[in-house]
Design a protein around this motif. Structure first.
Motif, short mmCIF file in Angstrom:
data_model
loop_
_atom_site.label_atom_id
_atom_site.label_comp_id
_atom_site.label_asym_id
_atom_site.label_seq_id
_atom_site.Cartn_x
_atom_site.Cartn_y
_atom_site.Cartn_z
N ALA A 58 0.83 -1.21 0.00
CA ALA A 58 0.00 0.00 0.00
C ALA A 58 0.86 1.26 0.00
CB ALA A 58 -0.93 0.00 1.21
N ILE A 59 1.94 1.25 0.77
CA ILE A 59 2.84 2.40 0.82
C ILE A 59 3.54 2.58 -0.53
CG2 ILE A 59 4.99 3.27 1.85
CD1 ILE A 59 4.02 1.82 4.48
N ASN A 60 4.06 1.50 -1.09
CA ASN A 60 4.78 1.57 -2.36
C ASN A 60 3.89 2.01 -3.52
OD1 ASN A 60 7.13 0.73 -1.12
ND2 ASN A 60 6.89 -1.40 -1.72
N SER A 61 2.61 1.69 -3.46
CA SER A 61 1.73 1.99 -4.59
C SER A 61 0.93 3.28 -4.40
CB SER A 61 0.77 0.81 -4.83
OG SER A 61 -0.10 0.65 -3.73
N SER A 62 1.27 4.06 -3.37
CA SER A 62 0.55 5.30 -3.10
C SER A 62 1.49 6.50 -3.21
CB SER A 62 -0.07 5.26 -1.69
OG SER A 62 -1.00 4.21 -1.60
N ARG A 63 0.98 7.58 -3.77
CA ARG A 63 1.76 8.79 -3.93
C ARG A 63 2.03 9.46 -2.59
NH1 ARG A 63 0.09 13.46 -4.80
NH2 ARG A 63 -2.00 12.83 -5.32
N LYS A 64 1.08 9.40 -1.67
CA LYS A 64 1.19 9.98 -0.33
C LYS A 64 0.73 8.95 0.68
CE LYS A 64 1.88 14.40 -1.65
NZ LYS A 64 2.89 15.31 -1.19
N VAL A 65 1.15 9.16 1.93
CA VAL A 65 0.64 8.36 3.04
C VAL A 65 0.09 9.34 4.07
CG1 VAL A 65 1.16 6.71 4.87
CG2 VAL A 65 2.28 6.49 2.65
N VAL A 66 -1.16 9.14 4.46
CA VAL A 66 -1.84 10.00 5.42
C VAL A 66 -1.97 9.21 6.72
CG1 VAL A 66 -3.95 11.26 5.98
CG2 VAL A 66 -3.13 11.18 3.61
N PHE A 67 -1.41 9.76 7.80
CA PHE A 67 -1.55 9.14 9.12
C PHE A 67 -2.59 9.92 9.91
CE2 PHE A 67 2.77 7.97 7.85
CZ PHE A 67 2.71 6.61 8.05
N CYS A 109 -7.47 19.77 -7.08
CA CYS A 109 -8.80 19.88 -6.48
C CYS A 109 -9.55 21.06 -7.07
CB CYS A 109 -8.68 20.11 -4.97
SG CYS A 109 -8.10 18.70 -4.07
N ASP A 110 -10.85 20.97 -7.04
CA ASP A 110 -11.67 22.09 -7.46
C ASP A 110 -11.45 23.23 -6.48
OD1 ASP A 110 -14.47 19.91 -8.15
OD2 ASP A 110 -12.76 20.44 -9.41
N ASP A 111 -11.60 24.46 -6.97
CA ASP A 111 -11.49 25.62 -6.08
C ASP A 111 -12.62 25.64 -5.07
OD1 ASP A 111 -10.30 27.82 -8.71
OD2 ASP A 111 -9.22 26.48 -7.34
N ASN A 112 -13.75 25.10 -5.43
CA ASN A 112 -14.90 25.10 -4.55
C ASN A 112 -14.84 23.89 -3.62
OD1 ASN A 112 -17.36 25.20 -3.30
ND2 ASN A 112 -18.57 24.95 -5.16
N THR A 113 -14.48 24.10 -2.37
CA THR A 113 -14.43 23.01 -1.40
C THR A 113 -15.61 23.03 -0.46
OG1 THR A 113 -13.07 24.32 0.07
CG2 THR A 113 -11.92 22.83 -1.45
N GLU A 154 -9.92 21.78 2.83
CA GLU A 154 -9.22 22.54 1.79
C GLU A 154 -7.71 22.33 1.91
OE1 GLU A 154 -8.67 27.15 0.32
OE2 GLU A 154 -10.44 26.62 1.51
N LYS A 155 -7.17 22.40 3.12
CA LYS A 155 -5.74 22.17 3.33
C LYS A 155 -5.34 20.75 2.94
CE LYS A 155 -5.41 25.44 7.16
NZ LYS A 155 -5.24 25.56 8.62
N LEU A 156 -6.15 19.78 3.33
CA LEU A 156 -5.86 18.39 3.01
C LEU A 156 -5.91 18.15 1.50
CD1 LEU A 156 -5.17 15.57 3.98
CD2 LEU A 156 -7.62 15.19 4.40
N CYS A 157 -6.87 18.75 0.85
CA CYS A 157 -7.01 18.63 -0.59
C CYS A 157 -5.78 19.20 -1.29
CB CYS A 157 -8.27 19.36 -1.03
SG CYS A 157 -8.76 19.07 -2.73
N ILE A 158 -5.29 20.33 -0.84
CA ILE A 158 -4.08 20.93 -1.42
C ILE A 158 -2.88 20.03 -1.19
CG2 ILE A 158 -2.45 22.86 -1.18
CD1 ILE A 158 -4.99 24.63 -0.59
N ALA A 159 -2.74 19.49 0.02
CA ALA A 159 -1.60 18.61 0.33
C ALA A 159 -1.64 17.34 -0.53
CB ALA A 159 -1.59 18.26 1.81
N LEU A 160 -2.82 16.79 -0.73
CA LEU A 160 -2.95 15.58 -1.55
C LEU A 160 -2.75 15.88 -3.03
CD1 LEU A 160 -5.97 13.81 0.16
CD2 LEU A 160 -3.60 13.00 0.08
N SER A 161 -3.06 17.09 -3.45
CA SER A 161 -2.92 17.47 -4.86
C SER A 161 -1.49 17.75 -5.25
CB SER A 161 -3.76 18.72 -5.15
OG SER A 161 -5.12 18.43 -4.99
N ASP A 162 -0.62 17.99 -4.29
CA ASP A 162 0.78 18.30 -4.57
C ASP A 162 1.38 17.20 -5.44
OD1 ASP A 162 3.34 19.46 -4.43
OD2 ASP A 162 3.85 18.18 -2.73
#
Length: 170
Positions: free
Chosen positions: A63-72, A163-167, A149-157
């Motif tokens: 799961a770690i290897n196949s994911s762009r980010k890891v959220v704890f 993410c859409d501007d409208n959260t 909104e912050k989480l969406c930005i972090a995941l979009s990096d």
């Protein structure tokens, strides 16, 4: 190029993020999952995505290897889990080995001080994106909408589709 942490732009992952959490927090994590999925993120949850019959440690590494980010999702229950510490350690090793030190996002769900975090997480804290779940509704900019909104930005990096501007629909 590998020594310089070069990553090709076309690197593909099966998931935008693997979400690591305590099984006791599944209700909250399911809401988080649903809101992020509605924004187009592909997420890996062990309750949903781990294959039966495979050792759990092997599933975690995959799961770690196949994911762009890891959220704890750090809660008091997560801190009591030995699997949580294992997942942090495996993520740290993967990030170092692959030159992906910025792949970790931490959600502080409960009122947890940095001193109470696992040693492994404190060692990489300067590379972590930390987002705090709103607990004081009177504080300015401390709302669920701002959190998502912050989480969406972090995941979009690093992702082509942002993410859409409208959260507000979160």
């Amino acid at each position: 190029m590998k020594l310089r942490h070069y990553q090709p732009l076309s690197e593909e992952f099966n998931h935008d993020a693997f979400i690591s959490y305590s099984h006791k927090d599944i209700t909250w994590v399911k809401t988080l999952y649903d809101k992020l999925k509605s924004k187009g993120f592909t997420l890996c949850l062990y309750h949903k995505d781990f294959q039966g019959g495979m050792p759990i440690a092997e599933c975690i590494v995959e799961a770690i290897n196949s994911s762009r980010k890891v959220v704890f999702v750090i809660t008091k229950d997560f801190l009591e889990s030995s699997w949580g510490t294992y997942e942090i350690e495996m993520t740290r090793m993967h990030a170092f080995r692959e030159g992906r030190e910025s792949m970790v996002i931490v959600i502080l769900k409960d009122d947890i001080q940095k001193d109470n975090l696992p040693r492994v997480l404190k060692e990489i804290w300067f590379k972590v994106v930390c987002i705090v779940w709103p607990s004081d509704s009177v504080a300015p900019y401390n709302s669920e909408d701002m959190f998502y909104e912050k989480l969406c930005i972090a995941l979009s990096d690093g992702r082509r589709k942002l993410c859409d501007d409208n959260t507000s629909n979160l």
